[in-house]
Motif scaffolding. Structure first.
Motif, PDB file in Angstrom:
ATOM      1  N   ARG A   7       0.867  -1.184   0.000  1.00 15.99           N
ATOM      2  CA  ARG A   7       0.000   0.000   0.000  1.00 15.99           C
ATOM      3  C   ARG A   7       0.898   1.226   0.000  1.00 15.99           C
ATOM      4  N   ILE A   8       0.653   2.115  -0.962  1.00 12.31           N
ATOM      5  CA  ILE A   8       1.515   3.278  -1.165  1.00 12.31           C
ATOM      6  C   ILE A   8       0.720   4.551  -0.881  1.00 12.31           C
ATOM      7  N   ASN A   9       1.273   5.422  -0.055  1.00 13.66           N
ATOM      8  CA  ASN A   9       0.642   6.711   0.219  1.00 13.66           C
ATOM      9  C   ASN A   9       1.020   7.704  -0.870  1.00 13.66           C
ATOM     10  N   VAL A  10       0.016   8.430  -1.332  1.00 15.44           N
ATOM     11  CA  VAL A  10       0.208   9.407  -2.397  1.00 15.44           C
ATOM     12  C   VAL A  10      -0.344  10.744  -1.904  1.00 15.44           C
ATOM     13  N   GLN A  15      -9.283  11.465  -6.552  1.00 15.06           N
ATOM     14  CA  GLN A  15      -9.679  11.837  -7.909  1.00 15.06           C
ATOM     15  C   GLN A  15      -8.462  12.118  -8.784  1.00 15.06           C
ATOM     16  N   GLU A  16      -7.458  12.810  -8.236  1.00 16.65           N
ATOM     17  CA  GLU A  16      -6.234  13.092  -9.002  1.00 16.65           C
ATOM     18  C   GLU A  16      -5.509  11.799  -9.365  1.00 16.65           C
ATOM     19  N   VAL A  17      -5.432  10.872  -8.418  1.00 15.27           N
ATOM     20  CA  VAL A  17      -4.783   9.586  -8.685  1.00 15.27           C
ATOM     21  C   VAL A  17      -5.579   8.810  -9.729  1.00 15.27           C
ATOM     22  N   MET A  64     -14.206   3.036 -12.021  1.00 19.32           N
ATOM     23  CA  MET A  64     -15.204   3.492 -11.059  1.00 19.32           C
ATOM     24  C   MET A  64     -14.592   4.636 -10.256  1.00 19.32           C
ATOM     25  N   ALA A  65     -14.793   5.861 -10.753  1.00 17.48           N
ATOM     26  CA  ALA A  65     -14.187   7.048 -10.142  1.00 17.48           C
ATOM     27  C   ALA A  65     -14.713   7.237  -8.729  1.00 17.48           C
ATOM     28  N   PRO A  66     -13.866   7.654  -7.808  1.00 14.96           N
ATOM     29  CA  PRO A  66     -12.414   7.798  -7.912  1.00 14.96           C
ATOM     30  C   PRO A  66     -11.661   6.664  -7.228  1.00 14.96           C
ATOM     31  N   ASN A  85      -6.653   0.000  -6.725  1.00 19.56           N
ATOM     32  CA  ASN A  85      -7.577   0.417  -5.676  1.00 19.56           C
ATOM     33  C   ASN A  85      -7.061   1.702  -5.045  1.00 19.56           C
ATOM     34  N   ILE A  86      -7.930   2.707  -4.956  1.00 18.37           N
ATOM     35  CA  ILE A  86      -7.552   4.017  -4.438  1.00 18.37           C
ATOM     36  C   ILE A  86      -8.457   4.327  -3.251  1.00 18.37           C
TER      37      ILE A  86
END
Length: 131
Positions: A7-10, A15-17, A64-66, A85-86
C-alpha cells in the motif's frame, strides 16, 4: 493466482490519482527500468514489453471514479487483470494498492509469480513520483 502490491501513500486526492491512472499513456512513467517497449495502441489500450518477456497488451476494462480502475489482458493466451484500488486517507491524500489476478497452470504460476510481484510493486512505488 492473486498478488498484491504494498500500500503506497500518495500526496494527491483520490480523484487526481484516478485521473492519472485513467490516462493509459501515463503508465509509461510507472514502468520499471527494464522496459524494452511501450506503445499506446488506443485511448484505452497499450502494449509493453520488459526485457526477456513477451509483449503484453493491457486494456482499460472498468473505471469506477475515484476508487478503482481495472486493466485486463487484451488478446494473447493469458487471462489476467490488474486492479488499482484508491482509498481516501484525508487531507488531500490517498492510498493506492494494486492487485494482480489471473488463472494460470501451476508451472506458469511458478514461473511468473516473482517477476509479476516485482512488476506490480514497481508500478505502485512509482505512482507518487509520477503524479
Amino acid at each position: 493466482m492473486n498478488l498484491e502490491s504494498p500500500r503506497i501513500n500518495v500526496g494527491k486526492s483520490p480523484q487526481e490519482v484516478f485521473d492519472f491512472l485513467s490516462d493509459i499513456k501515463n503508465f509509461e512513467s510507472l514502468m520499471p527500468d527494464n522496459i524494452s517497449k511501450f506503445e499506446v495502441l488506443d485511448s484505452d489500450k497499450f502494449l509493453f514489453a520488459l526485457k526477456g518477456m513477451p509483449e503484453i497488451i493491457l486494456k482499460k476494462k472498468e473505471a469506477m471514479a475515484p476508487n478503482k480502475i481495472v486493466l485486463g489482458a487484451a488478446g494473447g493466451k493469458l487471462d489476467f487483470s490488474l486492479i488499482g484500488n484508491i482509498t481516501d486517507t484525508g487531507n488531500n491524500s490517498s492510498e493506492v494498492h494494486l492487485e494482480f489476478t489471473g488463472s494460470f497452470n501451476t508451472m506458469m504460476a511458478m514461473m511468473i509469480k516473482g517477476p509479476i510481484s516485482k512488476f506490480i510493486e514497481t508500478l505502485a512505488t512509482n505512482i507518487p513520483k509520477a503524479i
